[in-house]
Scaffold this active site. Sequence first.
Site, PDB file in Angstrom:
ATOM      1  N   CYS A  94       2.172  15.787  70.716  1.00 49.92           N
ATOM      2  CA  CYS A  94       2.864  16.667  71.661  1.00 49.92           C
ATOM      3  C   CYS A  94       2.516  16.187  73.060  1.00 49.92           C
ATOM      4  CB  CYS A  94       2.402  18.109  71.456  1.00 49.92           C
ATOM      5  SG  CYS A  94       2.964  19.281  72.707  1.00 49.92           S
ATOM      6  N   CYS A 113       8.982  14.236  75.549  1.00 49.80           N
ATOM      7  CA  CYS A 113       8.590  15.308  74.632  1.00 49.80           C
ATOM      8  C   CYS A 113       8.973  14.839  73.240  1.00 49.80           C
ATOM      9  CB  CYS A 113       9.314  16.605  74.991  1.00 49.80           C
ATOM     10  SG  CYS A 113       9.097  17.945  73.786  1.00 49.80           S
TER      11      CYS A 113
END
Length: 273
Positions: free
Chosen positions: A81, A192
């Site tokens: 992440c 992302c």
Amino acid sequence: CGAGSLALPRRSMIGVFDSGLGGLSVLAAIARELPTADLIYFADTAHLPYGDKEDHYIRSRVLRIGGRLVDAGCGVIVVACNTATVAAVAAFREHFPDLAVVGVEPGVKPAAALTRSGRIAVLATESTARSERLADLIRQHAGSVQVHVAACPGWATRVETLQLDDPHFAAEARQHLTPLLDSGVDQIVLGCTHYTFLAPVLQPIIDRRAALVDVADAVARQCVRLAGMEARGGGGLTLLATAQPERLQAALPALGLGWLRHRLRSAARLIVA
């Protein structure tokens, strides 16, 4: 599984975690590179999205989940992440100094090396876009390259809800990308891990004017370098989630990852963390 500990061998697995589904893009790359590794994927779905949270909150979640993965038997842990890496990977490494920890950061370095126009863009969550860590990456690796950072609120949530072919999103994405392309950007960093799954929508907008830069394969190669004995298992996959584990498992085919199902040891499980 509840709040009990997982009865798995210590230090024999590779753990991958994210707030939700985005890190599955990284998991898939690792699974392709290490077909015999035993893998755990941990989705913190009870607390997503991370992109609009404060750094101190993200750090507390990362440390808590990291502890659960260590207890589960992970010797290599991938913080899959970008937001969590930016906010917490330094604290994570400090807290678990004997672990091999791999973070996921926006691919500013490869994008800056590949650009011909001298202009690149980073698509990111709100948290990553405002972070000092991203600013540092740009200072360290972009040199004289002009970097446009574009916050994309709601994009990760769109992946979480599997709204991948909504025409309204295509229009929204075009509004984000067209000014970047018109300014001469020729490398667009997916900042992302969720955004990998939006590439089928983004690519037709970009056409041949720019390239998408995704670091999942580079992260997988780093895991190959670090894994050692952790790469020599039975090729199993364990899915864990802090809420709605059945949605995590059901998302695999929807995201084009149905091939991972043959590695599942059991149905996805709920775990309190």
